[in-house]
Design a protein around this motif. Sequence first.
Motif, mmCIF file in Angstrom:
data_model
loop_
_atom_site.group_PDB
_atom_site.id
_atom_site.type_symbol
_atom_site.label_atom_id
_atom_site.label_comp_id
_atom_site.label_asym_id
_atom_site.label_seq_id
_atom_site.Cartn_x
_atom_site.Cartn_y
_atom_site.Cartn_z
ATOM 1 N N GLY A 93 46.237 -73.595 -2.183
ATOM 2 C CA GLY A 93 45.909 -72.183 -2.346
ATOM 3 C C GLY A 93 47.131 -71.376 -1.942
ATOM 4 O O GLY A 93 48.263 -71.841 -2.119
ATOM 5 N N PRO A 94 46.945 -70.190 -1.351
ATOM 6 C CA PRO A 94 48.104 -69.386 -0.962
ATOM 7 C C PRO A 94 48.850 -70.013 0.221
ATOM 8 O O PRO A 94 48.279 -70.221 1.281
ATOM 9 C CB PRO A 94 47.496 -68.035 -0.581
ATOM 10 N N ILE A 95 50.102 -70.339 -0.016
ATOM 11 C CA ILE A 95 50.933 -71.017 0.984
ATOM 12 C C ILE A 95 52.119 -70.109 1.326
ATOM 13 O O ILE A 95 52.781 -69.584 0.429
ATOM 14 C CB ILE A 95 51.445 -72.380 0.454
ATOM 15 N N ALA A 96 52.392 -69.962 2.606
ATOM 16 C CA ALA A 96 53.459 -69.076 3.078
ATOM 17 C C ALA A 96 54.823 -69.733 2.900
ATOM 18 O O ALA A 96 55.474 -70.133 3.858
ATOM 19 C CB ALA A 96 53.222 -68.695 4.536
ATOM 20 N N THR A 97 55.240 -69.840 1.664
ATOM 21 C CA THR A 97 56.580 -70.327 1.361
ATOM 22 C C THR A 97 57.538 -69.140 1.310
ATOM 23 O O THR A 97 57.114 -67.981 1.297
ATOM 24 C CB THR A 97 56.601 -71.039 -0.002
ATOM 25 N N GLU A 98 58.811 -69.427 1.234
ATOM 26 C CA GLU A 98 59.803 -68.358 1.127
ATOM 27 C C GLU A 98 59.548 -67.518 -0.120
ATOM 28 O O GLU A 98 59.635 -66.288 -0.090
ATOM 29 C CB GLU A 98 61.211 -68.959 1.099
ATOM 30 N N LEU A 99 59.207 -68.184 -1.222
ATOM 31 C CA LEU A 99 58.928 -67.476 -2.467
ATOM 32 C C LEU A 99 57.745 -66.517 -2.291
ATOM 33 O O LEU A 99 57.796 -65.359 -2.699
ATOM 34 C CB LEU A 99 58.633 -68.478 -3.585
ATOM 35 N N PHE A 100 56.686 -66.992 -1.633
ATOM 36 C CA PHE A 100 55.504 -66.149 -1.428
ATOM 37 C C PHE A 100 55.822 -64.968 -0.511
ATOM 38 O O PHE A 100 55.483 -63.828 -0.815
ATOM 39 C CB PHE A 100 54.347 -66.958 -0.838
ATOM 40 N N THR A 101 56.478 -65.250 0.608
ATOM 41 C CA THR A 101 56.718 -64.180 1.579
ATOM 42 C C THR A 101 57.708 -63.141 1.048
ATOM 43 O O THR A 101 57.626 -61.974 1.409
ATOM 44 C CB THR A 101 57.209 -64.743 2.932
ATOM 45 N N THR A 102 58.606 -63.552 0.162
ATOM 46 C CA THR A 102 59.510 -62.592 -0.468
ATOM 47 C C THR A 102 58.732 -61.658 -1.387
ATOM 48 O O THR A 102 58.965 -60.450 -1.413
ATOM 49 C CB THR A 102 60.610 -63.324 -1.268
ATOM 50 N N ALA A 103 57.799 -62.223 -2.125
ATOM 51 C CA ALA A 103 57.007 -61.423 -3.070
ATOM 52 C C ALA A 103 55.867 -60.669 -2.396
ATOM 53 O O ALA A 103 55.336 -59.710 -2.954
ATOM 54 C CB ALA A 103 56.448 -62.332 -4.159
ATOM 55 N N ASN A 104 55.472 -61.115 -1.207
ATOM 56 C CA ASN A 104 54.325 -60.528 -0.509
ATOM 57 C C ASN A 104 54.702 -60.231 0.941
ATOM 58 O O ASN A 104 54.424 -61.036 1.835
ATOM 59 C CB ASN A 104 53.136 -61.489 -0.546
ATOM 60 N N PRO A 105 55.317 -59.075 1.214
ATOM 61 C CA PRO A 105 55.743 -58.747 2.582
ATOM 62 C C PRO A 105 54.564 -58.781 3.556
ATOM 63 O O PRO A 105 53.451 -58.370 3.206
ATOM 64 C CB PRO A 105 56.304 -57.324 2.448
ATOM 65 N N MET A 115 47.180 -67.755 6.135
ATOM 66 C CA MET A 115 47.885 -68.373 5.016
ATOM 67 C C MET A 115 48.058 -69.850 5.316
ATOM 68 O O MET A 115 48.136 -70.259 6.471
ATOM 69 C CB MET A 115 49.278 -67.745 4.859
ATOM 70 N N GLY A 116 48.142 -70.636 4.257
ATOM 71 C CA GLY A 116 48.504 -72.032 4.431
ATOM 72 C C GLY A 116 49.987 -72.154 4.695
ATOM 73 O O GLY A 116 50.761 -71.232 4.425
ATOM 74 N N THR A 117 50.393 -73.299 5.226
ATOM 75 C CA THR A 117 51.808 -73.552 5.487
ATOM 76 C C THR A 117 52.265 -74.739 4.652
ATOM 77 O O THR A 117 51.445 -75.565 4.231
ATOM 78 C CB THR A 117 52.041 -73.886 6.981
ATOM 79 N N PRO A 118 53.567 -74.845 4.419
ATOM 80 C CA PRO A 118 54.059 -76.041 3.737
ATOM 81 C C PRO A 118 53.640 -77.326 4.465
ATOM 82 O O PRO A 118 53.373 -78.343 3.824
ATOM 83 C CB PRO A 118 55.582 -75.856 3.750
#
Length: 193
Positions: free
Chosen positions: A124-136, A154-157
Amino acid sequence: HCDLSDPESTTAALTRALEQGPITRLVNNVGAVFPNLLEDQTLAEFDAAIALNLRSAFLCARALLPGMRAAGFGRIVSMSSRAALGKERRTAYAATKAGLQGMTRTWALEEGANGITANAVGPGPIATELFTTANPADAPATQAIIDSVPVQRMGTPEDVAHAVSYLLDERSGFVTGQTLYVCGGMTVGAHHD
């Protein structure tokens, strides 16, 4: 290194990798999203999603299969997504990630007697660099995503890696053809306070 969307590059890299002997554990972990509404999704985007997200997994599994059969052991884990269940603006992505689940179930049936398991992980929603860049972190939309997750985070890697590790383990030989959703409970249904 290779371009997994290019069959020739992928096949050449697999041939080089297999020169050192069989590879009995495979994680198909690639993905491109191409977010668009159906009316705006281009054929080029759709074909690119199939090439990278789906065809590369087929090529990798097919190349490694003889060595797995010879060893009498194999683990295939494909990274699907919660989006395989449906998500707006994800026609190409959802189709390919659902396709991975179909291939996974088929491979489980075909190869189980050979000691080979095939499973998928659906993050599901995972706090990757890509996600956190797009979702402050301080954005209301980001908080809305977190609020929609039953476990309220959020999920983590590492959450995803742990699930993959379990499915790659020798002790997981009785688990095959499954999709393990690592989504904080989002696939169960809507979360309401």
